[in-house]
Design a protein around this motif. Sequence first.
Motif, PDB file in Angstrom:
ATOM      1  N   LYS A   1     -10.216   5.134 -12.966  1.00 15.61           N
ATOM      2  CA  LYS A   1      -9.227   4.067 -12.737  1.00 15.61           C
ATOM      3  C   LYS A   1      -9.764   2.694 -13.126  1.00 15.61           C
ATOM      4  O   LYS A   1      -9.064   1.696 -12.976  1.00 15.61           O
TER       5      LYS A   1
ATOM      6  N   TYR B   1      -8.885   1.518  -3.808  1.00 12.60           N
ATOM      7  CA  TYR B   1      -8.506   2.934  -3.831  1.00 12.60           C
ATOM      8  C   TYR B   1      -9.099   3.638  -2.616  1.00 12.60           C
ATOM      9  O   TYR B   1     -10.241   3.368  -2.223  1.00 12.60           O
TER      10      TYR B   1
ATOM     11  N   GLY C   1       0.819  -1.204   0.000  1.00 15.93           N
ATOM     12  CA  GLY C   1       0.000   0.000   0.000  1.00 15.93           C
ATOM     13  C   GLY C   1       0.849   1.248   0.000  1.00 15.93           C
ATOM     14  O   GLY C   1       1.994   1.237   0.469  1.00 15.93           O
TER      15      GLY C   1
ATOM     16  N   ALA D   1     -11.866   1.090 -11.500  1.00 14.73           N
ATOM     17  CA  ALA D   1     -11.796   0.357 -10.233  1.00 14.73           C
ATOM     18  C   ALA D   1     -13.187  -0.033  -9.755  1.00 14.73           C
ATOM     19  O   ALA D   1     -14.178   0.655 -10.036  1.00 14.73           O
TER      20      ALA D   1
ATOM     21  N   ILE E   1      -3.564   3.773  -2.215  1.00 11.32           N
ATOM     22  CA  ILE E   1      -3.814   2.571  -3.009  1.00 11.32           C
ATOM     23  C   ILE E   1      -3.368   1.354  -2.212  1.00 11.32           C
ATOM     24  O   ILE E   1      -2.297   1.349  -1.604  1.00 11.32           O
TER      25      ILE E   1
ATOM     26  N   ILE F   1      -7.704  10.455  -5.568  1.00  9.36           N
ATOM     27  CA  ILE F   1      -7.302   9.216  -4.902  1.00  9.36           C
ATOM     28  C   ILE F   1      -6.151   9.527  -3.958  1.00  9.36           C
ATOM     29  O   ILE F   1      -5.141  10.104  -4.362  1.00  9.36           O
TER      30      ILE F   1
ATOM     31  N   ASP G   1      -3.552  14.098  -7.480  1.00 15.20           N
ATOM     32  CA  ASP G   1      -3.816  12.680  -7.224  1.00 15.20           C
ATOM     33  C   ASP G   1      -5.119  12.204  -7.857  1.00 15.20           C
ATOM     34  O   ASP G   1      -5.506  11.050  -7.717  1.00 15.20           O
TER      35      ASP G   1
ATOM     36  N   THR H   1      -0.761   8.400  -2.333  1.00 17.36           N
ATOM     37  CA  THR H   1      -0.455   8.982  -3.632  1.00 17.36           C
ATOM     38  C   THR H   1       0.242  10.325  -3.453  1.00 17.36           C
ATOM     39  O   THR H   1       0.400  10.825  -2.334  1.00 17.36           O
TER      40      THR H   1
ATOM     41  N   ASN I   1      -2.816  -2.683  -2.959  1.00 17.09           N
ATOM     42  CA  ASN I   1      -2.781  -3.805  -3.904  1.00 17.09           C
ATOM     43  C   ASN I   1      -3.007  -5.092  -3.116  1.00 17.09           C
ATOM     44  O   ASN I   1      -2.181  -5.471  -2.291  1.00 17.09           O
TER      45      ASN I   1
ATOM     46  N   GLY J   1     -13.610   0.845  -3.385  1.00 15.95           N
ATOM     47  CA  GLY J   1     -13.102   2.076  -2.804  1.00 15.95           C
ATOM     48  C   GLY J   1     -13.480   2.205  -1.347  1.00 15.95           C
ATOM     49  O   GLY J   1     -14.531   1.706  -0.922  1.00 15.95           O
TER      50      GLY J   1
ATOM     51  N   THR K   1      -7.302  -4.118  -6.682  1.00 17.50           N
ATOM     52  CA  THR K   1      -6.793  -2.894  -6.069  1.00 17.50           C
ATOM     53  C   THR K   1      -7.922  -2.161  -5.353  1.00 17.50           C
ATOM     54  O   THR K   1      -9.044  -2.073  -5.859  1.00 17.50           O
TER      55      THR K   1
END
Length: 306
Positions: A240, A214, A188, A242, A202, A199, A196, A191, A204, A245, A212
């Motif tokens: 993203k 966010y 992790g 994604a 992050i 975000i 950014d 950012t 992973n 979140g 991932t």
Amino acid sequence: MPIPNYQAFMQPLVSQIADGRVHSLAELKTPLCNALQISEEQRAETIASSGNRTVVSNRLGWARTYLHKAGLLSIPKPGFVQITDRGQQALQSGQTINNGYLKQFPEFLEFIRPVKDATDASADEAKTTHEDDTTPDEQIKSAWQTLNSALAEDLIELVKKQTPQFFEVLVVQMMQAMGYGGWSKDSGSATQYTGDGGIDGIINEDPLGLETIYLQAKRYTDAAVGRPDIQAFVGALEMKRARKGVFITTSRFSRDALDYVSLIEKKVVLIDGKQLAELMIKHNLGVSVKETYQVKAIDSDYFAED
């Protein structure tokens, strides 16, 4: 004479800070001990279970906490206190400042409520029931809840005083402490502090970054996070591509924000200041174990004869 209980510290503490200046608890200890006629030997007496924290410091600390919860003093920064308008009014009233006096304030009643679900009775009734009818085991649990409640409020107030950059790193570390991205301590990161794209961190969840999470971090003092903030975060997730979140704030979320999250397809989790403090305590982030108590019971197997 024994060392006075924590309530005895309340009146002289408020009197000592009546000038309106910011005072440190360390500088107040000696004049308070003098006012309460606490001997030098008693001032050095430590709590048996802690080894180094003095009884006087412990009781002064709890007097400060109770006065703060009732709004008679503020805590501008850790270890310091300042009288409030309510504190000045308390001195001017001529009444003795103790728990009985503090119970006129709703925020104090909420703080001392021993049972979280005791909504059908007044806090006074709940407190009386707690003292008269509960077993020692229940009293230990209630005391533990009170300690954690006070710790959580102090913790979130301290977090609010940190920089936004500190808070962004904190939320990443909290997610890792909870086990997200547990495959590596480097899983992790926060950012860049500018540009950014909405975000702030992050996580992973796997080495290849196939999953991932966010993060968005809002270090607000009082203002609630509203629906527009959540919509902007969801937009950033869309950029993203994604699916997950987590939005974390030191304050709270508006009803519109909570309702919006329940309607969207993406999985967005909202964590407010109260939940944040509880998670930090649970996962030992920014806190450490001060004391440990063991509750023992009879080992019936030991006394069982073959």
